[in-house]
Design a protein around this motif. Structure first.
Motif, mmCIF file in Angstrom:
data_model
loop_
_atom_site.group_PDB
_atom_site.id
_atom_site.type_symbol
_atom_site.label_atom_id
_atom_site.label_comp_id
_atom_site.label_asym_id
_atom_site.label_seq_id
_atom_site.Cartn_x
_atom_site.Cartn_y
_atom_site.Cartn_z
ATOM 1 N N GLY A 183 16.393 -88.084 4.920
ATOM 2 C CA GLY A 183 16.279 -87.904 3.476
ATOM 3 C C GLY A 183 15.010 -88.465 2.887
ATOM 4 N N ALA A 184 14.121 -88.981 3.740
ATOM 5 C CA ALA A 184 12.917 -89.631 3.240
ATOM 6 C C ALA A 184 11.999 -88.640 2.532
ATOM 7 N N HIS A 185 11.486 -89.054 1.392
ATOM 8 C CA HIS A 185 10.464 -88.291 0.683
ATOM 9 C C HIS A 185 9.094 -88.645 1.268
ATOM 10 N N LEU A 186 8.132 -87.728 1.099
ATOM 11 C CA LEU A 186 6.748 -87.979 1.504
ATOM 12 C C LEU A 186 5.898 -88.116 0.243
ATOM 13 N N ALA A 187 5.194 -89.249 0.132
ATOM 14 C CA ALA A 187 4.293 -89.478 -0.999
ATOM 15 C C ALA A 187 2.870 -89.475 -0.477
ATOM 16 N N PHE A 188 2.169 -88.371 -0.658
ATOM 17 C CA PHE A 188 0.779 -88.245 -0.211
ATOM 18 C C PHE A 188 -0.115 -88.924 -1.244
ATOM 19 N N THR A 189 -0.898 -89.905 -0.806
ATOM 20 C CA THR A 189 -1.717 -90.668 -1.746
ATOM 21 C C THR A 189 -3.201 -90.420 -1.529
ATOM 22 N N THR A 190 -3.927 -90.497 -2.639
ATOM 23 C CA THR A 190 -5.382 -90.458 -2.588
ATOM 24 C C THR A 190 -5.923 -91.260 -3.754
#
Length: 374
Positions: A183-190
């Motif tokens: 159930g983990a979300h992915l948070a793409f950061t920049t």
């Protein structure tokens, strides 16, 4: 020699990066270099300097670049690509002007440049081109022969970059408790940048809300999320978020990573993996803003979190750079080499057009259609 690995007409590669302090006494001079001409108050520099002092006043970026430099040299030698590799920085030793001076004295006349930034933006592309122009102007003043410099295309959607990012996400998922992993979300950061800079990033035809900067990051995130779904059989929610805002009170790209973590917690997300897709290596913005600040926020929220690796000097990424060098060299010789790129945006341009990622104030820039040194 295999013509596919012929570097001609190039006779050197320059690894061009940001630079970072290597001890407590370096921190404030480094930050003064970074912010010169921007009127940043000294108390703000002291505040940011405290982040570096948590790590002994040492940014990991220089050591990561030494590792990448060694990996490139070893890979090139092993694969028969006869091209010396040099290293220069924008804000700390070895400075790019000193390195280009060394290259000129070594007889290098056609230099290919690899910037440690995968995306189009003023700070991630044109500012490096301005640094190159300043360095070339200094060499001209000194009476040294000027090498021609060309910059490798943006590699945000190169398979060797994206596959390496996806591998890091898969490893980070394994760090999460098994019961929340699927159930983990992915948070793409920049790195957050002013919206005005984002809107004018990339070639003029693509200027508009978010410009190439946001479009390229969204494309990279989309491809990595798809690769992770393919490997795990689970499609996970994902979002592009921002970090490391530091500048005047004007509109910047949002949401901030900590705000996003708070929103995920409020929505009942079971876990999150933070994916620093906008960064090539683990420099201070990754170590402090993600590993220190964001992970602490996630812990306070009771949100299981992990951070995936940057590409660094991963062999697949190093091989991608070798491929980009061979590709550009073949194109310069008049060939039509394959240009690997995943997603809908296709391979980026080789030569930055006029008006691409315009400067805050008009300055000469090398390695583009408007270069005064061609």
């Amino acid at each position: 020699m295999d013509r596919a690995l012929d570097p001609a007409p190039y006779d050197a590669l320059l690894l061009l990066s940001f630079g970072g302090p290597e001890g407590p006494e370096d921190v404030l001079p480094f930050l003064e270099n970074v912010t010169r001409g921007r009127g940043i108050p000294r108390e703000r520099l002291e505040e940011v300097g405290a982040h570096y002092r948590l790590f002994g006043g040492v940014s990991p970026i220089n050591e990561q670049n030494r590792t990448l430099l060694a990996a490139l040299r070893e890979d090139f030698a092993r694969n028969g690509l006869d091209l010396p590799v040099y290293w220069g920085n924008r804000n700390w030793a070895p400075y790019v002007t000193d390195t280009l001076r060394e290259m000129a004295r070594d007889g290098r006349r056609r230099v290919l440049v690899l910037a440690t930034s995968a995306y189009a933006s003023y700070s991630g592309c044109r500012q490096y081109r301005e640094d190159l122009a300043v360095a070339l102007a200094a060499l001209r003043e000194e009476g040294l022969p000027l090498p021609r410099v060309d910059k490798l295309r943006h590699y945000y959607n190169h398979p060797g970059f994206l596959d390496t990012v996806a591998e890091g996400v898969l490893a980070a998922l394994e760090e999460l408790p098994a019961e929340v992993r699927d159930g983990a979300h992915l948070a793409f950061t920049t790195h957050s940048i002013p919206t005005a800079a984002a809107d004018t990033s990339g070639p003029p035809a693509g200027h508009g809300p978010g410009g190439a900067y946001v479009a390229q990051h969204l494309e990279a995130a989309r491809r990595v999320a798809a690769a992770v779904a393919g490997a795990t059989g689970v499609e996970r929610p994902w979002a592009l978020v921002y970090q490391s805002r530091s500048g005047p009170p004007i509109p910047w790209l949002e949401p901030d990573i900590v705000d996003h973590l708070t929103a995920l917690s409020e929505r009942g997300a079971p876990a999150v993996v933070m994916v620093p897709v906008g960064f090539v290596s683990d420099h201070m913005e990754v170590l402090y803003d993600l590993d220190t600040e964001a992970l602490a926020a996630a812990k306070d929220l009771g949100l299981p979190a992990a951070r995936s690796a940057t590409v660094g000097a991963h062999p697949r990424f190093v091989a991608a750079i070798r491929g980009l060098v061979a590709e550009r060299a073949a194109a310069e010789r008049g060939g039509d080499p394959p240009r690997p790129a995943l997603g809908a945006l296709g391979p980026s341009h080789d030569l930055c057009p006029v008006g691409c990622c315009p400067a805050r104030a008009a300055k000469p820039a090398a390695a583009g259609a408007d270069s005064p040194f061609h």
